[in-house]
Design a protein around this motif. Structure first.
Motif, PDB file in Angstrom:
ATOM      1  N   THR A   1       0.810  -1.223   0.000  1.00  4.04           N
ATOM      2  CA  THR A   1       0.000   0.000   0.000  1.00  4.04           C
ATOM      3  C   THR A   1       0.847   1.278   0.000  1.00  4.04           C
ATOM      4  O   THR A   1       0.560   2.212  -0.739  1.00  4.04           O
ATOM      5  CB  THR A   1      -0.931   0.002   1.225  1.00  4.04           C
ATOM      6  N   GLY A   2       1.903   1.294   0.815  1.00  5.62           N
ATOM      7  CA  GLY A   2       2.679   2.530   0.925  1.00  5.62           C
ATOM      8  C   GLY A   2       3.876   2.593  -0.011  1.00  5.62           C
ATOM      9  O   GLY A   2       4.691   3.514   0.091  1.00  5.62           O
ATOM     10  N   ALA A   3       4.022   1.628  -0.915  1.00  4.44           N
ATOM     11  CA  ALA A   3       5.201   1.627  -1.787  1.00  4.44           C
ATOM     12  C   ALA A   3       5.059   2.687  -2.878  1.00  4.44           C
ATOM     13  O   ALA A   3       3.968   2.931  -3.383  1.00  4.44           O
ATOM     14  CB  ALA A   3       5.370   0.251  -2.421  1.00  4.44           C
ATOM     15  N   ALA A   4       6.164   3.305  -3.233  1.00  3.82           N
ATOM     16  CA  ALA A   4       6.153   4.275  -4.328  1.00  3.82           C
ATOM     17  C   ALA A   4       5.864   3.531  -5.637  1.00  3.82           C
ATOM     18  O   ALA A   4       6.318   2.402  -5.831  1.00  3.82           O
ATOM     19  CB  ALA A   4       7.503   4.980  -4.408  1.00  3.82           C
ATOM     20  N   ALA A   5       5.114   4.184  -6.506  1.00  2.61           N
ATOM     21  CA  ALA A   5       4.650   3.520  -7.729  1.00  2.61           C
ATOM     22  C   ALA A   5       5.808   2.935  -8.537  1.00  2.61           C
ATOM     23  O   ALA A   5       5.703   1.833  -9.080  1.00  2.61           O
ATOM     24  CB  ALA A   5       3.860   4.512  -8.581  1.00  2.61           C
ATOM     25  N   GLU A   6       6.944   3.653  -8.559  1.00  2.00           N
ATOM     26  CA  GLU A   6       8.042   3.171  -9.396  1.00  2.00           C
ATOM     27  C   GLU A   6       8.771   1.966  -8.783  1.00  2.00           C
ATOM     28  O   GLU A   6       9.526   1.280  -9.468  1.00  2.00           O
ATOM     29  CB  GLU A   6       9.039   4.309  -9.693  1.00  2.00           C
ATOM     30  N   ASP A   7       8.535   1.709  -7.468  1.00  2.00           N
ATOM     31  CA  ASP A   7       9.211   0.580  -6.809  1.00  2.00           C
ATOM     32  C   ASP A   7       8.392  -0.705  -6.871  1.00  2.00           C
ATOM     33  O   ASP A   7       8.907  -1.791  -6.587  1.00  2.00           O
ATOM     34  CB  ASP A   7       9.478   0.903  -5.331  1.00  2.00           C
ATOM     35  N   VAL A   8       7.125  -0.570  -7.217  1.00  2.00           N
ATOM     36  CA  VAL A   8       6.215  -1.708  -7.072  1.00  2.00           C
ATOM     37  C   VAL A   8       6.668  -2.909  -7.885  1.00  2.00           C
ATOM     38  O   VAL A   8       6.695  -4.040  -7.407  1.00  2.00           O
ATOM     39  CB  VAL A   8       4.781  -1.292  -7.459  1.00  2.00           C
ATOM     40  N   ARG A   9       7.066  -2.659  -9.122  1.00  2.00           N
ATOM     41  CA  ARG A   9       7.417  -3.758 -10.004  1.00  2.00           C
ATOM     42  C   ARG A   9       8.589  -4.584  -9.441  1.00  2.00           C
ATOM     43  O   ARG A   9       8.543  -5.811  -9.381  1.00  2.00           O
ATOM     44  CB  ARG A   9       7.792  -3.187 -11.373  1.00  2.00           C
TER      45      ARG A   9
ATOM     46  N   LEU B   1       7.039 -16.948  -3.635  1.00  2.00           N
ATOM     47  CA  LEU B   1       5.604 -16.885  -3.941  1.00  2.00           C
ATOM     48  C   LEU B   1       4.804 -16.245  -2.814  1.00  2.00           C
ATOM     49  O   LEU B   1       3.814 -16.794  -2.346  1.00  2.00           O
ATOM     50  CB  LEU B   1       5.064 -18.295  -4.234  1.00  2.00           C
ATOM     51  N   LYS B   2       5.262 -15.070  -2.376  1.00  7.07           N
ATOM     52  CA  LYS B   2       4.491 -14.344  -1.360  1.00  7.07           C
ATOM     53  C   LYS B   2       3.154 -13.905  -1.942  1.00  7.07           C
ATOM     54  O   LYS B   2       3.053 -13.614  -3.130  1.00  7.07           O
ATOM     55  CB  LYS B   2       5.250 -13.080  -0.933  1.00  7.07           C
ATOM     56  N   ARG B   3       2.152 -13.834  -1.068  1.00  2.15           N
ATOM     57  CA  ARG B   3       0.927 -13.154  -1.475  1.00  2.15           C
ATOM     58  C   ARG B   3       1.228 -11.664  -1.498  1.00  2.15           C
ATOM     59  O   ARG B   3       1.781 -11.130  -0.543  1.00  2.15           O
ATOM     60  CB  ARG B   3      -0.189 -13.425  -0.474  1.00  2.15           C
ATOM     61  N   VAL B   4       0.891 -11.002  -2.580  1.00  4.26           N
ATOM     62  CA  VAL B   4       1.145  -9.566  -2.679  1.00  4.26           C
ATOM     63  C   VAL B   4      -0.190  -8.859  -2.807  1.00  4.26           C
ATOM     64  O   VAL B   4      -1.031  -9.251  -3.616  1.00  4.26           O
ATOM     65  CB  VAL B   4       2.034  -9.245  -3.893  1.00  4.26           C
ATOM     66  N   PHE B   5      -0.393  -7.849  -1.960  1.00  4.94           N
ATOM     67  CA  PHE B   5      -1.629  -7.076  -2.001  1.00  4.94           C
ATOM     68  C   PHE B   5      -1.251  -5.618  -2.179  1.00  4.94           C
ATOM     69  O   PHE B   5      -0.342  -5.115  -1.532  1.00  4.94           O
ATOM     70  CB  PHE B   5      -2.398  -7.266  -0.694  1.00  4.94           C
ATOM     71  N   ARG B   6      -1.927  -4.953  -3.085  1.00  2.00           N
ATOM     72  CA  ARG B   6      -1.667  -3.530  -3.263  1.00  2.00           C
ATOM     73  C   ARG B   6      -2.994  -2.810  -3.326  1.00  2.00           C
ATOM     74  O   ARG B   6      -3.645  -2.785  -4.363  1.00  2.00           O
ATOM     75  CB  ARG B   6      -0.857  -3.295  -4.523  1.00  2.00           C
ATOM     76  N   GLY B   7      -3.412  -2.277  -2.170  1.00  2.00           N
ATOM     77  CA  GLY B   7      -4.684  -1.570  -2.122  1.00  2.00           C
ATOM     78  C   GLY B   7      -4.488  -0.114  -2.516  1.00  2.00           C
ATOM     79  O   GLY B   7      -3.372   0.395  -2.525  1.00  2.00           O
ATOM     80  N   ALA B   8      -5.573   0.549  -2.838  1.00  2.31           N
ATOM     81  CA  ALA B   8      -5.500   1.960  -3.183  1.00  2.31           C
ATOM     82  C   ALA B   8      -5.156   2.756  -1.932  1.00  2.31           C
ATOM     83  O   ALA B   8      -5.532   2.387  -0.829  1.00  2.31           O
ATOM     84  CB  ALA B   8      -6.826   2.425  -3.753  1.00  2.31           C
ATOM     85  N   GLU B   9      -4.434   3.848  -2.104  1.00  3.71           N
ATOM     86  CA  GLU B   9      -4.027   4.624  -0.951  1.00  3.71           C
ATOM     87  C   GLU B   9      -4.907   5.854  -0.768  1.00  3.71           C
ATOM     88  O   GLU B   9      -4.475   6.857  -0.214  1.00  3.71           O
ATOM     89  CB  GLU B   9      -2.553   5.050  -1.096  1.00  3.71           C
ATOM     90  N   THR B  10      -6.118   5.785  -1.216  1.00  3.18           N
ATOM     91  CA  THR B  10      -6.982   6.964  -1.101  1.00  3.18           C
ATOM     92  C   THR B  10      -8.215   6.623  -0.292  1.00  3.18           C
ATOM     93  O   THR B  10      -8.620   5.474  -0.180  1.00  3.18           O
ATOM     94  CB  THR B  10      -7.426   7.438  -2.501  1.00  3.18           C
ATOM     95  N   GLY B  11      -8.789   7.667   0.288  1.00  2.00           N
ATOM     96  CA  GLY B  11     -10.078   7.509   0.954  1.00  2.00           C
ATOM     97  C   GLY B  11     -10.045   6.604   2.160  1.00  2.00           C
ATOM     98  O   GLY B  11     -10.780   5.617   2.215  1.00  2.00           O
ATOM     99  N   TRP B  12      -9.192   6.924   3.156  1.00  8.05           N
ATOM    100  CA  TRP B  12      -9.145   6.085   4.345  1.00  8.05           C
ATOM    101  C   TRP B  12     -10.406   6.186   5.172  1.00  8.05           C
ATOM    102  O   TRP B  12     -10.680   5.317   5.998  1.00  8.05           O
ATOM    103  CB  TRP B  12      -7.925   6.451   5.200  1.00  8.05           C
ATOM    104  N   THR B  13     -11.187   7.255   4.957  1.00  4.24           N
ATOM    105  CA  THR B  13     -12.396   7.398   5.777  1.00  4.24           C
ATOM    106  C   THR B  13     -13.556   6.579   5.225  1.00  4.24           C
ATOM    107  O   THR B  13     -14.551   6.377   5.900  1.00  4.24           O
ATOM    108  CB  THR B  13     -12.823   8.877   5.843  1.00  4.24           C
ATOM    109  N   ALA B  14     -13.417   6.079   3.999  1.00  2.00           N
ATOM    110  CA  ALA B  14     -14.510   5.297   3.416  1.00  2.00           C
ATOM    111  C   ALA B  14     -14.638   3.939   4.090  1.00  2.00           C
ATOM    112  O   ALA B  14     -13.708   3.480   4.771  1.00  2.00           O
ATOM    113  CB  ALA B  14     -14.257   5.123   1.924  1.00  2.00           C
ATOM    114  N   ASP B  15     -15.771   3.273   3.905  1.00  3.67           N
ATOM    115  CA  ASP B  15     -15.964   1.914   4.425  1.00  3.67           C
ATOM    116  C   ASP B  15     -14.890   0.997   3.842  1.00  3.67           C
ATOM    117  O   ASP B  15     -14.779   0.859   2.626  1.00  3.67           O
ATOM    118  CB  ASP B  15     -17.363   1.437   3.996  1.00  3.67           C
ATOM    119  N   PRO B  16     -14.059   0.392   4.692  1.00  2.00           N
ATOM    120  CA  PRO B  16     -12.918  -0.370   4.161  1.00  2.00           C
ATOM    121  C   PRO B  16     -13.287  -1.681   3.485  1.00  2.00           C
ATOM    122  O   PRO B  16     -12.497  -2.220   2.712  1.00  2.00           O
ATOM    123  CB  PRO B  16     -12.053  -0.617   5.389  1.00  2.00           C
TER     124      PRO B  16
END
Lengths: 288, 327
Positions: A235-243, A253-268
């Protein structure tokens, strides 16, 4: 001269890391300057090295059997306790967030939202199995159950939202029995260490959550490639580092999750919880 | 008791040691000699060990130290629950510690209880790895001498190349040094050609002065190796204790010309610990001792940590315990 009290020296907090339930300095002895929104000096934070990351993973692994072995109900109680402790330190967190640049109203709202987020996830602890598990219909004299199990050690790159974002990525990982190493926000790491003080006094066993502060780009590759880490939250990784991080994570073979980093107040929603679950299916003979 | 060793005064040994150039005999002489050994400065020994432990060993030196440490490991299983299957698994690991990497050196020896020696000998045939057996009613050493000798003979007959005996700490602490000496010489005789390692169990000897005395006693009685601990008593091997024992073997060689090996055992779990011991050997006894022939590490879980560190150096990523055998 004797009728005047000497001016009292301020006792200022040293911000350290949180590994295995203790607050050590970085093994490297390094620290970096944290500034407020206007660029003024706020405090020195520990700058964790790869060896701190390694130690943190070892502590996280050690805590996993105990934490995942607790009943979901008990995990829920402890998460609720964290919310209680956080509520009790409300003013301290409002102060920290204001120093980081939030307005008075925004800071208070964020702390309230963070407390509510803990409570929300605490409620999920004993409901996850019912929602994500199943009694499967099979054609034979068997029961067939699918039950969720925690993935294991999760490395979390926390977003820059210093409190609500942090809580929103840590709570869903640990609620199901995972243990985690969190790399805190690089520009605003101080609330993460204060949150660690809350975690340390909430009956959360040492090592379930470990907090590293420092340079994300330095620590993240070591966690992503670590063979004893089972999942990675980018979630907090810089876009250019993700790859590159995803590629490192493929080593075991780790599970990798990349959620959006916007709208923390919304229903998760449940996405962050289910991202770090494995499904175990068992067959059980029916009748006698 | 029958021993005739010439002692010469060595500059290194200090003035307090009453070392005679006369040929001496008898229990009274032994007691007088051991009582006359210079006392150990405990604070100084701890400080010296701590200072040497702070040495930083990195990159290529670390890689070499890891390989050397692996080749010095006495891979040990000494549980009541040991089965022939477990011993065979351990032997397979000893011969090829990392199945995915043939460049990893094999360990020095496999250490088992005496009744499992034949299993280990069969499993290790052709590998060049020796089988060490604990004997003399390990770990307490509380049994009649005849039982201890029978235990030793059985292990040797089954093919053990090395015997790890325990001294009678009760007799030693009670001051009956002659009894301890006679037991060691009797066991040495029962060993025949097998190497004899004498376990001092330093955790029960209370003081470093006693460790020095017991070291000299064991060496004079014919020990080929002196070993710190059984691993069943806490504290087991520590750096200051090993320092004192390394000084003893160094001084003993200077006095008599015979070299004796040292084996710390128990409580050595991490690569960092192992490297600290290697530094201690190099700086105390000297590089002559820095081979598997003269220095061993008695351990079981240490090997996995060495292998993990080795893989970290070769692959560049941190490894995990899931990728190595459980033992």
């Amino acid at each position: 001269m004797s009728d005047r009290m000497p001016e009292r020296l301020a006792v200022r907090k040293t911000y350290k890391l949180f590994i295995g339930g203790a607050f050590p300095r970085s093994e490297s002895g390094r620290s970096y300057v944290v500034t407020d929104a206007k660029g003024r000096f706020t405090a020195n934070a520990s700058q964790a090295s790869r060896k701190d990351a390694r130690d943190a993973v070892a502590a996280t692994r050690k805590a996993f059997p105990g934490w995942s072995g607790r009943t979901p109900y008990n995990r829920g109680q402890i998460l609720y306790r964290i919310a209680e402790m956080l509520e009790g330190r409300r003013d301290q967190f409002v102060g920290e967030l204001r120093r980081a640049g939030a307005s008075k109203g925004d800071a208070a709202d964020e702390v309230d939202a963070a407390v509510d987020r803990w409570v929300w996830y605490a409620g999920w602890a004993d409901k996850l199995a019912a929602v994500t598990g199943a009694a499967n219909p099979v054609s034979g004299p068997y029961f067939n159950f699918s039950a969720p199990e925690p993935t294991g050690v999760v490395a979390v790159l926390a977003p820059d939202s210093p409190l609500l974002g942090l809580v929103s990525v840590v709570a869903p990982v640990i609620v199901s029995g995972n243990t985690c190493v969190v790399v805190a926000s690089e520009p605003a790491p101080l609330p993460s260490i204060t949150l660690a003080e809350v975690l340390a006094t909430s009956d959360l066993p040492g090592g379930v959550v470990n907090v590293l502060t420092g340079r994300r780009a330095e620590i993240a590759p070591w966690l992503a490639s670590h063979m004893d880490v089972n999942a990675l939250d980018l979630t907090g990784a810089a876009a250019e580092d993700v790859r590159a991080l995803e590629s490192d994570a493929a080593g075991n073979l780790k599970r990798v999750f990349r959620g959006a980093e916007t709208g923390w107040t919304a229903d998760p929603g449940t996405a962050r919880m289910t991202a770090f679950l494995e499904t175990k299916t068992v067959w059980h003979p029916m009748g006698v | 008791m029958s021993t005739t060793i010439r002692f010469v005064r060595t500059a290194r040994f200090g003035d307090a040691g009453e070392v005679s150039t006369e040929t001496l005999n008898g229990a009274a002489e032994l007691r007088a000699f051991l009582r006359g050994l210079p006392g150990v400065d405990r604070v100084g020994a701890e400080e010296r060990a701590a200072r040497l432990a702070s040495r930083s060993i990195k990159t290529t030196a670390k890689a070499e130290a890891i390989d050397l440490a692996i080749s010095m490991v006495d891979l040990t299983t000494l549980e009541g629950a040991d089965t022939p299957g477990k011993v065979r698994a351990l032997c397979a690991k000893a011969a090829r510690p990392d199945p995915s990497d043939g460049t990893v050196p094999k360990v020095a020896a496999v250490c088992v209880y005496s009744d499992l020696v034949d299993v280990a000998v069969r499993a290790l045939a052709g590998t060049g790895i020796g089988v060490a057996s604990v004997a003399t009613s390990f770990p307490s050493g509380r049994a009649p001498l005849e039982a201890k000798l029978a235990d030793t003979r059985a292990a040797v007959a089954a093919g053990a190349a090395e015997i790890d005996m325990v001294i009678d700490r009760g007799a030693f602490l009670a001051g009956d040094l002659g009894k301890v000496f006679d037991e060691i010489t009797a066991v040495k005789e029962a060993c025949g050609t097998a190497h004899l390692k004498v376990i001092l169990e330093t955790g029960e000897l209370a003081t470093l002065d006693n460790v020095r005395r017991a070291s000299w006693l064991a060496m004079r009685a014919g020990a080929d190796f002196i070993k710190t601990s059984t691993g069943k008593v806490s504290p087991a091997a520590t750096l200051p204790v090993t320092l004192v024992m390394l000084e003893a073997v160094r001084d003993y060689r200077a006095a008599t010309g015979r070299q004796v090996g040292v084996k710390p055992a128990g409580g050595i779990r991490t690569t960092k610990d192992a490297v600290r011991y290697l530094v201690l050997v190099n700086e105390t006894a000297g590089p002559d001792w820095l081979t598997p022939e003269w220095f061993r590490l008695g351990a079981s879980s240490l090997l996995n940590d060495l292998l993990m560190q080795r893989r970290k150096l070769s692959t560049g990523v941190y490894s995990g315990p899931d990728y190595f055998t459980l033992d």
